[in-house]
Design a protein around this motif. Structure first.
Motif, PDB file in Angstrom:
ATOM      1  N   GLU A   1     -30.418  11.068 -63.095  1.00 30.09           N
ATOM      2  CA  GLU A   1     -29.543  11.613 -63.954  1.00 30.09           C
ATOM      3  C   GLU A   1     -29.698  13.110 -64.098  1.00 30.09           C
ATOM      4  OE1 GLU A   1     -30.723   8.826 -64.388  1.00 30.09           O
ATOM      5  OE2 GLU A   1     -29.488   7.313 -64.026  1.00 30.09           O
ATOM      6  N   ASP A   2     -30.962  13.538 -64.480  1.00 29.18           N
ATOM      7  CA  ASP A   2     -31.445  14.910 -64.550  1.00 29.18           C
ATOM      8  C   ASP A   2     -31.098  15.696 -63.508  1.00 29.18           C
ATOM      9  OD1 ASP A   2     -32.373  14.055 -67.192  1.00 29.18           O
ATOM     10  OD2 ASP A   2     -34.271  13.528 -66.341  1.00 29.18           O
ATOM     11  N   PHE A   3     -31.218  15.354 -62.366  1.00 32.96           N
ATOM     12  CA  PHE A   3     -31.111  16.345 -61.258  1.00 32.96           C
ATOM     13  C   PHE A   3     -29.583  16.475 -60.982  1.00 32.96           C
ATOM     14  CE2 PHE A   3     -30.844  17.044 -56.866  1.00 32.96           C
ATOM     15  CZ  PHE A   3     -31.448  18.431 -56.710  1.00 32.96           C
ATOM     16  N   LYS A   4     -29.026  15.312 -61.092  1.00 38.70           N
ATOM     17  CA  LYS A   4     -27.450  15.312 -61.162  1.00 38.70           C
ATOM     18  C   LYS A   4     -26.725  16.186 -61.927  1.00 38.70           C
ATOM     19  CE  LYS A   4     -25.677  11.601 -59.680  1.00 38.70           C
ATOM     20  NZ  LYS A   4     -25.009  10.112 -59.418  1.00 38.70           N
ATOM     21  N   ALA A   5     -27.297  16.176 -63.049  1.00 38.12           N
ATOM     22  CA  ALA A   5     -26.846  17.148 -64.320  1.00 38.12           C
ATOM     23  C   ALA A   5     -27.104  18.622 -63.873  1.00 38.12           C
ATOM     24  CB  ALA A   5     -27.266  16.576 -65.506  1.00 38.12           C
ATOM     25  N   LEU A   6     -28.408  18.710 -63.294  1.00 32.85           N
ATOM     26  CA  LEU A   6     -28.817  20.345 -62.959  1.00 32.85           C
ATOM     27  C   LEU A   6     -28.149  20.800 -61.852  1.00 32.85           C
ATOM     28  CD1 LEU A   6     -30.626  22.568 -62.801  1.00 32.85           C
ATOM     29  CD2 LEU A   6     -32.274  21.018 -61.478  1.00 32.85           C
ATOM     30  N   VAL A   7     -27.538  19.792 -60.802  1.00 36.98           N
ATOM     31  CA  VAL A   7     -26.795  20.359 -59.827  1.00 36.98           C
ATOM     32  C   VAL A   7     -25.338  20.872 -60.326  1.00 36.98           C
ATOM     33  CG1 VAL A   7     -25.613  19.616 -57.454  1.00 36.98           C
ATOM     34  CG2 VAL A   7     -28.210  18.983 -57.884  1.00 36.98           C
ATOM     35  N   LYS A   8     -24.636  19.772 -61.021  1.00 39.24           N
ATOM     36  CA  LYS A   8     -23.566  20.047 -61.725  1.00 39.24           C
ATOM     37  C   LYS A   8     -23.414  21.332 -62.450  1.00 39.24           C
ATOM     38  CE  LYS A   8     -20.118  17.913 -64.600  1.00 39.24           C
ATOM     39  NZ  LYS A   8     -19.895  18.958 -65.492  1.00 39.24           N
ATOM     40  N   LYS A   9     -24.599  21.776 -63.145  1.00 34.46           N
ATOM     41  CA  LYS A   9     -24.802  22.912 -64.079  1.00 34.46           C
ATOM     42  C   LYS A   9     -24.823  24.209 -63.091  1.00 34.46           C
ATOM     43  CE  LYS A   9     -27.137  25.029 -67.882  1.00 34.46           C
ATOM     44  NZ  LYS A   9     -28.236  25.000 -68.473  1.00 34.46           N
ATOM     45  N   ALA A  10     -25.537  23.914 -62.222  1.00 35.67           N
ATOM     46  CA  ALA A  10     -25.808  25.036 -61.182  1.00 35.67           C
ATOM     47  C   ALA A  10     -24.448  25.316 -60.460  1.00 35.67           C
ATOM     48  CB  ALA A  10     -26.868  24.547 -60.268  1.00 35.67           C
ATOM     49  N   HIS A  11     -23.677  24.378 -59.972  1.00 38.09           N
ATOM     50  CA  HIS A  11     -22.476  24.550 -59.250  1.00 38.09           C
ATOM     51  C   HIS A  11     -21.381  25.379 -60.166  1.00 38.09           C
ATOM     52  CE1 HIS A  11     -23.100  21.266 -56.154  1.00 38.09           C
ATOM     53  NE2 HIS A  11     -23.502  22.586 -55.871  1.00 38.09           N
ATOM     54  N   GLU A  12     -21.567  24.696 -61.398  1.00 34.85           N
ATOM     55  CA  GLU A  12     -20.719  25.505 -62.415  1.00 34.85           C
ATOM     56  C   GLU A  12     -20.844  26.789 -62.751  1.00 34.85           C
ATOM     57  OE1 GLU A  12     -21.182  22.877 -65.846  1.00 34.85           O
ATOM     58  OE2 GLU A  12     -19.439  21.423 -65.352  1.00 34.85           O
ATOM     59  N   MET A  13     -22.093  27.131 -62.413  1.00 35.32           N
ATOM     60  CA  MET A  13     -22.465  28.659 -62.550  1.00 35.32           C
ATOM     61  C   MET A  13     -22.342  29.585 -61.267  1.00 35.32           C
ATOM     62  SD  MET A  13     -26.111  28.253 -65.352  1.00 35.32           S
ATOM     63  CE  MET A  13     -26.199  29.862 -65.351  1.00 35.32           C
ATOM     64  N   GLY A  14     -22.038  28.878 -60.348  1.00 35.36           N
ATOM     65  CA  GLY A  14     -21.771  29.566 -59.328  1.00 35.36           C
ATOM     66  C   GLY A  14     -22.952  29.463 -58.135  1.00 35.36           C
ATOM     67  N   PHE A  15     -24.079  28.681 -58.262  1.00 43.64           N
ATOM     68  CA  PHE A  15     -24.947  28.655 -57.321  1.00 43.64           C
ATOM     69  C   PHE A  15     -24.817  27.570 -56.279  1.00 43.64           C
ATOM     70  CE2 PHE A  15     -27.349  29.653 -61.347  1.00 43.64           C
ATOM     71  CZ  PHE A  15     -28.073  30.878 -60.845  1.00 43.64           C
ATOM     72  N   LYS A  16     -25.395  27.380 -55.108  1.00 43.50           N
ATOM     73  CA  LYS A  16     -25.500  26.370 -54.127  1.00 43.50           C
ATOM     74  C   LYS A  16     -26.744  25.753 -54.089  1.00 43.50           C
ATOM     75  CE  LYS A  16     -21.485  27.488 -52.652  1.00 43.50           C
ATOM     76  NZ  LYS A  16     -20.086  26.600 -52.882  1.00 43.50           N
ATOM     77  N   VAL A  17     -26.838  24.494 -54.100  1.00 38.87           N
ATOM     78  CA  VAL A  17     -28.065  23.919 -54.017  1.00 38.87           C
ATOM     79  C   VAL A  17     -28.427  23.191 -52.654  1.00 38.87           C
ATOM     80  CG1 VAL A  17     -29.476  21.873 -55.304  1.00 38.87           C
ATOM     81  CG2 VAL A  17     -27.733  23.469 -56.561  1.00 38.87           C
TER      82      VAL A  17
END
Length: 448
Positions: free
Chosen positions: A106-122
């Motif tokens: 859940e932590d990593f999923k939230a991290l990916v979501k936050k990164a995407h919202e900020m414009g990053f690719k993962v």
């Protein structure tokens, strides 16, 4: 009046949604063309060494101006044969698991979501060549591994903590593809950096890329220097030839003019729209061969400028942006201690802005023309990247001695802006100019 305001609110909302949808729907070829990749070493990034702690650092990375976050392997690490206290990220115990050292799924999923919202690719580091010694597959499917004449599972090279997979087995291939698809479907990752990709059959990668793209178009980076991988499966691979040449120039074993051979080889054998990832350091270089300052000395920054302006995608490794001058332990906790170095941070921030704002530095189909300007000094390296409406001119003294610029054939002409000094100048002034040891200059120009 209220109706009018409501109409404007709805209109703006629709336009913003449209922009976000358009940005999200960009293909990897589009969003990677002027991108900078950042390698995340979660274990060493913060004192906590967790996804949640790293998530709090995303604003600094946004300010730095990187685009693609490459996470070193985040999977559980095998116990059997473990090296050191914490083991190697690359000894994977479960391809669909999360290393509890870092947190929960859940932590990593939230991290990916936050990164995407900020414009990053993962993108995730994927280890397809081998597993950990006690990977769940070892007991469940021992026939999925390469064995010696008496039935013992083999390790690739001298990597005693891992077990080599057998790509002659169709069931193993299917399971590997299923595991990769899991991270795209369930966590919405944008692609993979594939460890020792050249040791895995090319046809596996070709088939995998096609299958993953049906779920979501993915960006694929190969840890390899192998042209056939770039035909269908991978967008980019490692520019080891450039790194090796830079290291040798720093040691006095080669000259700047030897860089010409790197691009000539790539252009002669590679898919024309594929590209290299350029770097002065990464997790392997830092831990095993030394920091860029150890290997390149006073020339480190000049070589960094080269990796940004030379054809390819530049890489920043954890701590590089603050001038990390220690080797990070690979199997132990060894946090980057001090993240406060504004001068180095701003140097990389400025280079990231250069990469983003100059179309001539694009990769892929839109890459700029490469023009080399020869001089009488084998230590001076001058080249220009050019597309319609834009040009970037790079001038480097890749030596510890003063060098005089004396062009032997063609030479740049016209008005430019010194990118780091923000001063107008004419290219004619380069003729006869003295370059100080390891001096670098970058000029940008609008070209008709």
């Amino acid at each position: 009046m209220k109706v009018r305001n409501l109409f404007l609110f709805v209109l703006v909302s629709v336009l913003l949604a449209s922009c976000n949808t358009e940005k999200k729907s960009q293909s990897p070829e589009e969003w990677s063309k002027n991108a900078v990749i950042y390698e995340v070493n979660v274990r060493q990034y913060t004192v906590e060494g967790t996804f949640n702690a790293f998530a709090n650092r995303l604003p600094q990375l946004k300010e730095l101006g990187v685009d693609v976050l490459w996470f070193m392997p985040i999977y559980p690490i095998s116990q059997e044969g473990r090296k050191g206290t914490l083991g190697s990220y690359y000894a994977v115990k479960d391809y669909k698991g999360i290393n509890p050292e870092f947190g929960k799924a859940e932590d990593f999923k939230a991290l990916v979501k936050k990164a995407h919202e900020m414009g990053f690719k993962v993108i995730l580091d994927w280890v397809a060549n081998h597993t950990g010694r006690d990977n769940v597959w070892v007991k469940q499917h021992p026939d999925w591994f390469v064995k010696d004449s008496v039935g013992h599972i083999l390790s690739p090279f001298d990597w005693t903590d891992v077990a080599k997979l057998d790509y002659k087995n169709p069931a193993m291939r299917a399971a590997m593809q299923d595991a990769m698809a899991y991270w795209v479907k369930e966590f919405d990752v944008d692609g993979f950096r594939c460890d020792v990709a050249g040791e895995v059959p090319t046809d596996f990668w070709n088939d995998t890329r096609a299958k993953l793209d049906k779920i979501k178009p993915v960006f694929m980076l190969a840890e390899a220097d192998k042209a056939e991988l770039a035909q269908k499966a991978f967008h980019a691979d490692y520019n080891w030839p450039l790194l090796s040449t830079m290291n040798d120039i720093a040691k006095g074993k080669k000259q700047a003019t030897d860089i010409d051979k790197v691009l000539a080889h790539h252009d002669s054998v590679y898919n024309p729209i594929s590209f290299k990832m350029n770097f002065v350091t990464n997790h392997d270089e830092n831990s095993w061969n030394g920091t860029e300052y150890e290997r390149m000395g006073a020339g480190a920054n000049a070589f960094v400028v080269l990796t940004y302006t030379y054809p390819g995608m530049p890489l920043i490794y954890t701590g590089q942006e603050i001038g990390l001058k220690k080797r990070l332990s690979f199997f132990e906790k060894d946090t980057v201690a001090n993240w406060n170095n504004p001068a180095v941070f701003n140097f990389y921030k400025k280079l990231n802005e250069l990469k983003h704002t100059q179309p001539a530095l694009a990769v892929g189909k839109e890459k700029g023309q490469f023009i080399r300007y020869a001089t009488t000094s084998p230590s001076v390296y001058i080249f220009e990247r050019k597309v319609k409406g834009n040009a970037v001119l790079t001038v480097l003294n890749l030596s510890s001695q003063n060098q005089i610029v004396n062009f032997t054939k063609a030479k740049p002409s016209g008005e430019y802006t010194d990118y780091f000094q923000n001063m107008k100048t004419d290219a004619s002034r380069l003729q006869g100019a003295t370059l100080l040891p390891w001096q670098y200059k970058v000029y940008v120009s609008a070209k008709k």
